[in-house]
Structure formats: structure tokens, C-alpha cells
Design a protein around this motif. Sequence first.
Motif, PDB file in Angstrom:
ATOM      1  N   SER A  50       1.008  -1.376   0.106  1.00  0.00           N
ATOM      2  CA  SER A  50      -0.035   0.026   0.053  1.00  0.00           C
ATOM      3  C   SER A  50       0.804   1.293   0.029  1.00  0.00           C
ATOM      4  CB  SER A  50      -0.869  -0.042   1.202  1.00  0.00           C
ATOM      5  OG  SER A  50      -0.253  -0.624   2.325  1.00  0.00           O
ATOM      6  N   HIS A 224      -1.513  -6.832  -4.017  1.00  0.00           N
ATOM      7  CA  HIS A 224      -0.404  -7.055  -3.220  1.00  0.00           C
ATOM      8  C   HIS A 224      -0.113  -8.450  -2.697  1.00  0.00           C
ATOM      9  CE1 HIS A 224      -3.774  -7.268  -0.320  1.00  0.00           C
ATOM     10  NE2 HIS A 224      -2.958  -8.097   0.206  1.00  0.00           N
ATOM     11  N   ASP A 480      -0.351  -5.241   4.650  1.00  0.00           N
ATOM     12  CA  ASP A 480       0.321  -5.653   3.570  1.00  0.00           C
ATOM     13  C   ASP A 480       1.188  -7.166   4.063  1.00  0.00           C
ATOM     14  OD1 ASP A 480       0.156  -4.040   1.530  1.00  0.00           O
ATOM     15  OD2 ASP A 480       1.338  -2.555   2.523  1.00  0.00           O
TER      16      ASP A 480
END
Lengths: 555, 293
Positions: A50, A224, A480
Motif C-alpha cells: 500500500s 499485493h 500488507d
Amino acid sequence: MTATTTESSVITSALSVRDLDIFTEQDRQVLFGVEFDLQPGRILALVGESGSGKTTAGLACMGHFRKGLARGTGTITLGRSGTQNVLQMPQQELRALRGRHIAYVPQDPALSLNPAQRIGAQILEVLQIHGYGDSTAERRERVGQVLAEVGLKNDEAYQHRYPHQLSGGQQQRVGIAMAFACRPSVIVLDEPTTGLDVSTQALVLETIKELSERHQVAGLYITHDLAVVAELADEVAVMLRGRIVEHGSAREVLYSPQHDYTKALLDAVPDLEGCHQVGEVQAITSEQVQVQAHQIRQKLELPADAQPLLQVKNLALSYGAAKILNGINLSLDPGESMMLLGESGSGKTTLSRCVAGLNDDYTGTVALNGVELAPGTRKRTASQRQHIQYIFQSPFSSLNPRRTISESVEVPLVMAGVRSKSHRRDRVLEALDQVRLGKSYMDRRPGDLSGGERQRAAIARALVNAPSLLVCDEITSALDVSVQASILDLLRTIQAERQMSLLFVTHNIALARHISQRIAVLQQGKIVDYGHTDAVLENPQHEYTQQLLAHIPSF
Amino acid sequence: MSAAAEVLERPAKLEKKPNLLMRTLRQKQAKIGLALTLLVLAIALFGPLALPWLTGSTSTEFTGRPFTSTGLFGTDNLGRDVFSRFLDGGLKLLVYSALATGIGMLLGVVLGMVAAYSGRRLDGLLMRGNDVLLALPQLVFAMLAITVLGPQGWVLVLVIGVTHAPRVARVTRSAAAAVITEDYIRASEMYAVPRWKILLTEVLPNITGPLMVELGLRMTYSIGFVAALSFLGMGMQPPNADWGLMINENRIALVVQPWGVILPVLAIAVLTVGTNLLTDSLARASANINVGN
């Protein structure tokens, strides 16, 4: 000269991005010379954490810049619509372009579909705006066709449904149908499976892959999640702070990464086998369980057959006719870590909240050290409240935005009756140190912190009272992978140092060998598989566990 | 890489965060709002003190024949100095409307937050009761109370405040309902923080935005109501000087002596605009730390 080069790229690529720089209105550069090409029928995955600028780059492909960004410089050309630079197109042409030639699938289908409009009408709207086909009848036919393409029912009744009558996976497939409706040549997908559980995710990914191959659509998949990339993408571009640091075929990037960042990113991905070590601290695995539990018993001078720390018996809860929990039995020893695995709707959050005392209308018993607990926290004693601490899923919602971190973290202390202000401050500082947030964080507000830092602060709040059981409800799912790795690290260290028990609630089975000694699989309010992590993963008893294991994307 | 690392490693500038007031005043519209409000407040506050020596007469003194041009703005229908009456007529109006707004906000916020937080039956009970009160026109209710209890200051304040409360409660409830589902409320529940403390420290600070807008709106309405009731002869009583009353007394002679109406109308309008600008930017400042940068 330039005309010939663009022409040659028209033949090969559906969309080509060259030298893309984007600045904020304050003149801070967020993208630095980003370049990539999208080929028809192939999918490029744009991977990054991010804040790396991946969504900004994806939206720039459609000539859209989020609030606060000035327009970018560079060239973005589409194969089909000629040689014009998307970045210099006037608004009117951009509007004609979007949805027709280049389509976008946003992250959260629940937010992107209009809740007040039937899904058939929503798809039809796209076709009408772009004048697809000659008549309404033809467009209606296309709506049915595209719904079938994404694997949904396409009869009249289904088209008359509202978004809230569909599940998350179905909603996302409606979003994909909308994007594919006008037969675009390029499609930008912004983390479309992030909110979905693994089996649904597998279905959606399959739909995307099949559609892009069949219709020769070039895909840009922003994500991600590296495991998804391995399933889906032909090419991978890794982004770090607005730059593409590595670019190549999926095989090359995932199996022989060149850049340090890519390597670090890949190392942070938890794998089911538990082969590589996520983070720096040794994982809690089922190999440790015997030794550790034994050691702790000795340390605490408990008899070998002492009562478990937490015992849940016949726990049941229903909202009206819907049974959320249906007779749950489990027990947790001191110092043990248990994973509670289940998909959304399985009742795992409800169960963990019953344990923490946030749900007070259950039947059955929850006992701590052999003493039965009252259902709600207000009815429990202060020391019982101290012993069980609960960490919420979203760090964006669990801290009051108007209070400083130290004000939030000291709440449990105030409620436990620690009167002295300086004493409280010391304890808060100690807890913040433990989660590796220094003194400088004390007077900051959650708004100034990143997601990972906020989650650390939330963990500090849970640790400040030295609990004996930590209930973690999906605490890494909003973060993440590298942040997830560091949070896992943190939990393992704390668990080892403090001999704390951990009830780790998650939907991510890949984490199993990294955090848990035992595992309980929850489906529709019942525990269907229960045992040591290795035993469950290697020899799953229940069909559902086997299915879960089959669906994990991995590489 | 090294440049990027340097940028990352450089410690974040630890500036002192500007507080709410500073953030508010950093906005241009707040400055304008403050200036307008202060202007009218100054007239209302210092006007009565300045009276006999500035204009040469008190507000109730007859200085000449009706509708002459003696004095700065002439005389009214009874021959009193318009400017003196204007200077004297604001204080009570402002005090009354501020008090009424305060009472209304206090009652409404408490009611709305309790309703939103308790949910279920108490919520239903409070809000349906609220709806009954909402069905009565505010001014009619006020007139009823004043007819029964007589035109006294405290009745005026109380009745306007109480009739504001259901309206404020509605807004508060909907704002609070959105906050109450957040996890930090649940976290406080988990730590068994007393309910009043949850409302005060967790909920209230997070709904200041809509409440500030409401405060500005209610202040405006209060001024309007006090003036309107005075206009109707149920607020301030003659021979007292009051802006609402002045409008009423002088409207019959609007063509001959326009200042008697224009001055109080202007003052009320400027004050309304000023307070609204101010509370608007206050709401913005409390919602966003970085406002006005």
C-alpha cells in the motif's frame, strides 16, 4: 518518426505506458517514469505494497487522477483508439473511452454497485451510455450473455436482483460482467479478490483468466497478494515507492527474483508448508507444542493434568432462526497458540467475541482457569477482563481518531484502577516498546500512523495489562504481507517471552504453520476439524478442510 | 535507493500540531465570520454602555417629533432616537438566543446520544416521543407557552431551547449512530468503561462536525425566533428597545423612516452570516487536522 513507432506498438500491445510521472498538487512526485505494455489476452500483475503507487498507475491508464494529484506527464496510448495520448485527451473523449475501450473493476464490489438499482439495469446502463448495439433488445441480450460469461445465472429473475441479494463473490462477478459488457480491449482490475475468501477467490480468478483469454482482452491486475499473481498473471511488474523495480515474466520474477525488494516481498509470503521463515523470529509450529506446554507447566508449577487455560463447552448462539454457533467445544492450554480457521460467515468472529465477552447472548460456558465466566465483559471481574484481551480486525476502526495513542492505550489501565498517572505512563511506554513503537508515538493520533503502526498500537493496548490469553481476530488481513510478517514476528516473540496463549482467528490457512500449534476449522458454526496443525493439514478429516487446502493459491 | 532511504530515515518533523482554534482561524472564511460576529457583538455589548453620551439620549427618551431627521438616523413613530434604540436593543436578544441555543443543544445532544447508544426499546421510545414534539410547529408552541406563562425572559429562553432539543436530538442521533458501530466503541465496551464516559470521550469528540453545523443553525433560528416573538409582541415588551420589536414598530413607516427597520435587520443578518461562517469552519477544523494548510 514517432508515428511509425506508435504504429508498431499498436500491433503488439493493447496499451502502452511510457515515461509516466505523476505529481501531487504540492509538487511531490508519486510516480517516477513508470513504463509497461499490455498485450491482448495476457495479464500483467502490478505488485506492490500500500502506498507504492500501483492504483495511481492503474487509474492513470484511464486518464483518471485521484483528488490531490495533478495530471501526469508521459504518454499512454491505446492500441485500438489510435495514437492519441490518453493523458492529453479532453474530458469528453475520456468519458467515451472509459467503459468502452478500457474498463475498471474496483476493489470492493459492495461499494461500487449501486444498492438501489437492480443488477441487470446496472449492466444495461453501461451499454446504453456507450451506445452498444442498435436496440434495447440487443443490449438486453448482451446483458444476459455477459452474465453467463462470468458464470452467473442470466434469467430475468436473477437480473432483477439487487446487489444486497448477492454474495460478495457474486457481486464481484457482476462488477466484472459490467467491465466486460462493452467488450473492452483493456481491463484494469484493482485488487478485485481482496475481500473474498479462498474458494470464492479461486472462482473469480478463473473467470477473469478465462474471459481475458477468450476475448483477447489485455488485463492489468493490481494486487499485493503474490500467491494470486502466481495463479493468474503472465507478467509481473513490482512497484516500490512509485518506481517499477522489477519487470518480467511471472515465472522469472517469482522464482528467480533479482531485486532485493522483490526477494524481501517473496520472503514475507506465508506458505502452507512452512518452509521459509516469515519474519525473523522462529515460527510457532506444532513441533514446539509438546516441549513448550510441558515447560510452561513446570514453570508455573502446575500439575501435569492441570486445567486448561480456556475451556469452551457447548457454546451456541443464534440470531432468530439463524444459528451462528452450534455447540462449540474447545480448550486451550497455557502458552499454547491455536488457529481458528474459517471463511466469512463461519462464525469465527462471533466465537472469538463470545470468548472475549463482547457477545453476551450465547448459551454454554466459557471458563478461564476452570472458573466459569459471565457472558458480558461488564459482568466479569476486573482481573478476568485483564486476562483475556481481544484485538480487532481493522486497525482503522479500533482506535479512536480523536485520541492520542497513549490515551487509547491507557484505557485498560484506567479501568483496572491504576490511579497514578506517571505509573500509567510508564506501563504505556513499556507496552509501546514491546510492539516496537517508541516514545514518539505516544502523543500522535491514529490518523498520522500507517495501518501496520495502528495495528501495533492496538496490540499494545491489549498487552498493557499483561493478559494470559490474546484473542486476535483477523488482525493481519487488512495489512500488507511484509507488515503481516512483522506482526506475526511480534506475536511470536511476545508469546515466547510472556508464555501467553494465543487464539488466532483467520481465514488464511497459509498462516497455519507460521503461528499455530493447534488448529480448529470452523464451518457454519461447527468445528469440523480439530487437532495439531500438522495432523490437520496433512490428514484433513473433513471434506471442507480438504476443499480449503485444494483452493489455496500458491507458488 | 540511497536517496529514497535517506528520505525514509530522516525523522519526521515533529511540529507542534495546531489546536482546534488555530486550525479554525487559519481558514479565510473563519476570519470573515469572526469579524462579522465580533462587530455585531461589540455593538450589542458596548452599545448600551455608550448610550446617553454618544447619541445624547437614552433609548426610551423622546427627543423630538416623530419622523424627524434629528440625530444620526432620525426619530421613530414616537419621536425616540432610532440610533439610541438600535444600540440598546441587541444585548438582550443575543443573550436570550445564546442561552436558548445552549439549552437546546445540551438537551438535544444528551437525548440523541443516549438514544443512539442504548438502541432498541429506549431508542424507539425517545425518538418517537421526539417525533411527537417535532410535529408541533416551534413558533406556535412558543406562543402557546408565552400566552400561558406571560412574556418573561426565562419563559422565552426555556421554550425556544426546549423546542430546539428534538431537532438537535435527531441530528445527534444519526451522527452518533454511525460512530457507535466503530470498533473503538466496542473496545471501550470490552474494557467496561462506564457508559457515560464512552459517550463523553469516545462518541462526542467524533460527532463535533455535524454538531457544530447544528449549533450555527440553531443560533440563527434562536435569533430569528426571539426577534419574531418580539415582532409579534410576545417577546420583549415596549417601551424596551429590542431589534425584533424595532422592526415591528417601524415597519408601518418603512417609507418615511427606513432606518428603524434597516438597522436591526442588517445587524441580525450580519450576525447570522457571521456565526454560520464561523461554526462552518469550526466544523471543518474539527473534522480535519490538516485544514487550512
